[in-house]
Write a protein that holds these residues in place. Structure first.
Motif, mmCIF file in Angstrom:
data_model
loop_
_atom_site.group_PDB
_atom_site.id
_atom_site.type_symbol
_atom_site.label_atom_id
_atom_site.label_comp_id
_atom_site.label_asym_id
_atom_site.label_seq_id
_atom_site.Cartn_x
_atom_site.Cartn_y
_atom_site.Cartn_z
ATOM 1 N N GLY A 164 2.567 5.507 0.061
ATOM 2 C CA GLY A 164 1.333 5.484 -0.704
ATOM 3 C C GLY A 164 1.447 5.746 -2.203
ATOM 4 N N PHE A 165 2.429 5.855 -2.766
ATOM 5 C CA PHE A 165 2.512 6.197 -4.276
ATOM 6 C C PHE A 165 1.635 5.115 -5.021
ATOM 7 N N LEU A 166 2.042 3.686 -4.632
ATOM 8 C CA LEU A 166 1.274 2.425 -5.046
ATOM 9 C C LEU A 166 0.572 1.987 -4.382
ATOM 10 N N HIS A 167 0.161 2.279 -3.330
ATOM 11 C CA HIS A 167 -0.646 1.581 -2.155
ATOM 12 C C HIS A 167 -2.056 1.446 -2.817
ATOM 13 N N ASP A 168 -2.875 2.608 -3.455
ATOM 14 C CA ASP A 168 -4.110 2.559 -3.798
ATOM 15 C C ASP A 168 -4.554 2.066 -5.179
ATOM 16 N N LYS A 169 -3.219 1.641 -5.903
ATOM 17 C CA LYS A 169 -3.276 1.074 -7.329
ATOM 18 C C LYS A 169 -3.421 -0.415 -7.197
ATOM 19 N N PRO A 170 -4.809 -0.993 -7.714
ATOM 20 C CA PRO A 170 -4.662 -2.557 -7.653
ATOM 21 C C PRO A 170 -3.407 -3.060 -8.418
ATOM 22 N N GLY A 209 1.953 -11.698 0.205
ATOM 23 C CA GLY A 209 3.224 -10.899 0.111
ATOM 24 C C GLY A 209 3.147 -9.570 -0.464
ATOM 25 N N LEU A 210 2.286 -9.510 -1.571
ATOM 26 C CA LEU A 210 2.114 -8.193 -2.143
ATOM 27 C C LEU A 210 1.467 -7.241 -1.163
ATOM 28 N N SER A 211 0.432 -7.701 -0.252
ATOM 29 C CA SER A 211 -0.152 -6.790 0.564
ATOM 30 C C SER A 211 0.659 -6.399 1.498
ATOM 31 N N VAL A 212 1.472 -7.436 1.978
ATOM 32 C CA VAL A 212 2.625 -6.901 3.130
ATOM 33 C C VAL A 212 3.557 -5.992 2.796
ATOM 34 N N LEU A 213 3.997 -6.025 1.433
ATOM 35 C CA LEU A 213 4.783 -4.745 0.887
ATOM 36 C C LEU A 213 4.140 -3.554 0.566
ATOM 37 N N GLY A 214 2.994 -3.387 0.815
ATOM 38 C CA GLY A 214 2.108 -2.156 0.855
ATOM 39 C C GLY A 214 1.427 -1.940 -0.550
ATOM 40 N N LEU A 215 1.164 -3.059 -1.156
ATOM 41 C CA LEU A 215 0.429 -2.931 -2.502
ATOM 42 C C LEU A 215 -0.985 -3.319 -1.992
ATOM 43 N N ARG A 234 5.601 -7.146 -12.791
ATOM 44 C CA ARG A 234 5.903 -5.996 -13.791
ATOM 45 C C ARG A 234 6.861 -5.146 -13.020
ATOM 46 N N ALA A 235 7.740 -4.627 -13.829
ATOM 47 C CA ALA A 235 8.855 -3.599 -13.197
ATOM 48 C C ALA A 235 8.195 -2.518 -12.524
ATOM 49 N N GLU A 236 6.988 -2.012 -12.926
ATOM 50 C CA GLU A 236 6.757 -0.820 -11.928
ATOM 51 C C GLU A 236 6.261 -1.247 -10.734
ATOM 52 N N LEU A 237 6.060 -2.462 -10.299
ATOM 53 C CA LEU A 237 5.925 -2.767 -8.775
ATOM 54 C C LEU A 237 7.344 -3.075 -8.204
ATOM 55 N N HIS A 238 8.282 -2.920 -8.938
ATOM 56 C CA HIS A 238 9.735 -3.181 -8.098
ATOM 57 C C HIS A 238 10.100 -1.744 -7.708
ATOM 58 N N ARG A 239 9.491 -0.836 -7.317
ATOM 59 C CA ARG A 239 9.736 0.564 -6.921
ATOM 60 C C ARG A 239 10.269 0.440 -5.433
#
Length: 241
Positions: free
Chosen positions: A127-133, A151-157, A114-119
């Motif tokens: 940490g803006f998106l880190h704690d949001k599953p 990959g998503l984990s490495v990107l900080g998600l 989703r686009a919101e993950l492309h911040r």
């Protein structure tokens, strides 16, 4: 290579992780005549198809190879069997470090999110998106989609696997219905790219995992920045991670 028939070559059994109509089964039938000839066998390889869904059962059988069998053994397996081993799956009773790999192939996979993950990466690190599953569609808890989860984990998600989504069609529907935030698509042939025209609104490719030279030239032309390792926040190549 073709070798002359050699009476000293023992019968060889090729264990296949899948049935005859699976990808592994089709590949095994394709290479069996060449392997038989190249090994100098007097008869064709004995193909043993396993009905397991991820290659673990076949790998266990291959690694067991009882001495009284009096046959050489080879294995055609999916990479998901090795992934299961790396994840300490309780079903794994093989040690792939003892194997000799003679051929390996890598498919091109692409993660759609989703686009919101492309911040920006800065926002992720802060940490803006880190704690949001971030819900990731997977066929099973341990499987090929682990590349996207990693990959998503490495990107900080914070990736959260959602199991039971077993086909691209179901994955796209889950993404469109807001049941998941990211999916993984396998892009092996030119025809697979048609699925990229069906992406739900508000989604886009995030990153891809592919060989150094993309197996699909059309993918390279359509998303050249991915295969070129573009450094922007929107497109990343898994090798750059």
């Amino acid at each position: 290579m073709t070798g002359a028939p050699n009476p000293s070559v023992p019968p060889t059994r090729l264990i296949v992780s899948g049935n005859e109509t699976s990808e592994s089964g089709a590949f095994a039938r394709l290479i069996a005549p060449s392997l038989s000839s190249g090994l100098g066998m007097q008869s064709d390889l004995d193909l043993a198809f396993d009905l397991g869904h991820d290659g673990v059962t076949a790998a266990n059988l291959f690694d067991r190879n009882p001495p009284e069998d009096n046959r050489e053994m080879a294995l055609v397996s999916k990479g998901s069997a090795v992934i299961a081993s790396l994840c300490d799956d309780a079903r794994v009773h093989f040690d792939y470090s003892r194997w000799i790999s003679v051929l390996a192939a890598q498919q091109t996979v692409m993660t759609i999110a989703r686009a919101e993950l492309h911040r920006s990466f800065r926002a992720r690190v802060s940490g803006f998106l880190h704690d949001k599953p971030s819900r990731v569609a997977v066929a099973q808890p341990i499987g090929v989609e682990l590349a996207t989860v990693l990959g998503l984990s490495v990107l900080g998600l914070h990736p959260l696997p959602v199991s039971g989504i077993v086909s691209p069609k179901k994955a796209l529907a889950a993404l469109a219905n807001n049941e998941v935030d990211a999916i993984q698509l396998t892009l092996t042939h030119k025809d697979d790219l048609s699925i990229l025209h069906q992406l739900p609104e508000g989604t886009a490719p995030s990153f891809t995992s592919a060989p150094t030279r993309p197996a699909c030239p059309v993918l390279k032309r359509r998303f050249g920045r991915l295969s070129a390792g573009h450094r922007g926040p929107r497109f990343m190549r898994a090798g750059a991670l």
